[in-house]
Design an enzyme around this catalytic site. Structure first.
Site, mmCIF file in Angstrom:
data_model
loop_
_atom_site.group_PDB
_atom_site.id
_atom_site.type_symbol
_atom_site.label_atom_id
_atom_site.label_comp_id
_atom_site.label_asym_id
_atom_site.label_seq_id
_atom_site.Cartn_x
_atom_site.Cartn_y
_atom_site.Cartn_z
ATOM 1 N N ASP A 124 44.304 75.352 61.370
ATOM 2 C CA ASP A 124 44.308 75.647 59.939
ATOM 3 C C ASP A 124 43.621 74.496 59.209
ATOM 4 O O ASP A 124 44.027 73.338 59.336
ATOM 5 C CB ASP A 124 45.771 75.773 59.500
ATOM 6 C CG ASP A 124 45.901 76.070 58.020
ATOM 7 O OD1 ASP A 124 44.876 76.118 57.311
ATOM 8 O OD2 ASP A 124 47.055 76.250 57.584
ATOM 9 N N ASP A 172 39.683 80.277 51.512
ATOM 10 C CA ASP A 172 39.877 80.014 50.084
ATOM 11 C C ASP A 172 41.347 80.196 49.681
ATOM 12 O O ASP A 172 41.938 79.326 49.019
ATOM 13 C CB ASP A 172 38.967 80.985 49.308
ATOM 14 C CG ASP A 172 38.711 80.560 47.878
ATOM 15 O OD1 ASP A 172 39.213 79.493 47.473
ATOM 16 O OD2 ASP A 172 38.008 81.286 47.172
HETATM 17 N N1 APR Z 1 41.367 77.745 58.526
HETATM 18 C C1 APR Z 1 40.191 77.831 59.208
HETATM 19 N N2 APR Z 1 39.463 78.953 59.279
HETATM 20 C C2 APR Z 1 39.924 80.074 58.665
HETATM 21 C C3 APR Z 1 41.138 80.080 57.930
HETATM 22 C C4 APR Z 1 41.874 78.844 57.894
HETATM 23 N N3 APR Z 1 43.029 78.739 57.239
HETATM 24 N N4 APR Z 1 41.294 81.349 57.424
HETATM 25 C C5 APR Z 1 40.227 82.093 57.827
HETATM 26 N N5 APR Z 1 39.411 81.341 58.588
HETATM 27 C C6 APR Z 1 38.097 81.710 59.202
HETATM 28 C C7 APR Z 1 37.730 83.170 59.323
HETATM 29 O O1 APR Z 1 38.171 83.678 60.568
HETATM 30 C C8 APR Z 1 36.197 83.151 59.271
HETATM 31 O O2 APR Z 1 35.606 82.920 60.569
HETATM 32 O O3 APR Z 1 37.095 81.182 58.332
HETATM 33 C C9 APR Z 1 35.873 81.919 58.425
HETATM 34 C C10 APR Z 1 35.369 82.214 57.015
HETATM 35 O O4 APR Z 1 36.023 83.350 56.484
HETATM 36 P P1 APR Z 1 36.342 83.565 54.922
HETATM 37 O O5 APR Z 1 37.422 82.645 54.486
HETATM 38 O O6 APR Z 1 36.514 85.011 54.700
HETATM 39 O O7 APR Z 1 34.986 83.035 54.175
HETATM 40 P P2 APR Z 1 33.599 83.753 53.851
HETATM 41 O O8 APR Z 1 33.154 84.704 54.898
HETATM 42 O O9 APR Z 1 32.677 82.622 53.464
HETATM 43 O O10 APR Z 1 33.904 84.625 52.568
HETATM 44 C C11 APR Z 1 34.111 84.017 51.332
HETATM 45 O O11 APR Z 1 36.101 85.265 50.873
HETATM 46 O O12 APR Z 1 38.196 84.431 50.434
HETATM 47 C C12 APR Z 1 37.046 84.865 49.875
HETATM 48 O O13 APR Z 1 36.916 83.635 47.801
HETATM 49 C C13 APR Z 1 36.334 83.811 49.079
HETATM 50 O O14 APR Z 1 34.994 85.500 48.105
HETATM 51 C C14 APR Z 1 34.993 84.444 49.024
HETATM 52 C C15 APR Z 1 34.797 84.989 50.409
#
Ligand code: APR
Length: 193
Positions: A20, A44
């Site tokens: 995480d 996020d």
């Molecule tokens: N720690 C590490 N990695 C994570 C976590 C965490 N807590 N949660 C999710 N992931 C991974 C996911 O599996 C994925 O491979 O992080 C990667 C990025 O996923 P997203 O968070 O969905 O980011 P992204 O694809 O850039 O999309 C951004 O999603 O949450 C919204 O506000 C954000 O609109 C924006 C969009």
């Protein structure tokens, strides 16, 4: 005389971990943000829940932020002192500049970290969740930018540069892909075929 014992381009340690991102003990964690810098899910959502409501107020004041760019705020209740909010591109098939925008997120994040003399930064796999960027392609681009940062020459301001980069992934399969690519990208000859 520069106040630093190190010269730029000094990434010495690249760690690939499963876990995480919110619990990482680094100077800055990178958020996979959206253009409006408003709360989302994935990375996020996790970062905002852990940092507390002050983070929402801080990003509201800095919005909007276009894809490929990044802004920096405090980390509030996170162990990390800062959050770098990088806005990745939404994947639209690969012909709308997605590669360059994603690479730019990493470059901007390193620049913001350098400007504050941060030594350690944790990145998620930006754009590979809700934004649908193919994972392996995104990982390769990220590692190339990490490599560039490692090889960057000392800049005129004598900024010391980020020394430790942690890539935090959500599952073991993603970590396996990253580790395989790490070896490949770091040994690639840029003048090769
Ligand atoms: N720690 C590490 N990695 C994570 C976590 C965490 N807590 N949660 C999710 N992931 C991974 C996911 O599996 C994925 O491979 O992080 C990667 C990025 O996923 P997203 O968070 O969905 O980011 P992204 O694809 O850039 O999309 C951004 O999603 O949450 C919204 O506000 C954000 O609109 C924006 C969009």
């Amino acid at each position: 005389m520069p106040a630093y014992g190190r010269i730029g381009g000094s990434v010495e340690q690249i760690e690939i971990v499963v876990g995480d991102i919110t619990v990482q003990r680094v100077d800055a964690v990178v958020n996979a943000a959206n253009e409006q810098l408003t709360g989302g899910g994935g990375v996020d959502g996790a970062i905002r829940r852990a940092a507390g409501p002050e983070l929402d107020a801080a990003t509201r004041a800095l919005a909007p932020c276009p894809p490929g760019d990044a802004v920096i705020t405090a980390g509030y209740r996170l162990p990390a002192r800062y959050v770098i909010h990088a806005v990745g591109p939404v994947w639209r098939g690969g012909h709308e500049g997605e590669d360059e925008l994603l690479a730019s997120c990493y470059r901007r994040s390193f620049t913001l970290a350098r400007e504050r003399d941060l030594e350690s930064v944790a990145f998620p796999a930006i754009s590979t969740g809700a934004y649908g960027f193919p994972f392996e392609r995104a990982a390769r681009l990220a590692l190339i930018e990490i490599k560039h940062e490692r090889e960057r020459d000392a800049d005129p301001e004598w900024r010391p540069g980020v020394r430790r980069v942690v890539v935090v992934l959500h599952d073991h399969e993603h970590a396996r892909i990253y580790r395989e690519l790490l070896a490949e990208v770091m040994t690639e000859d840029p003048s090769g075929p």
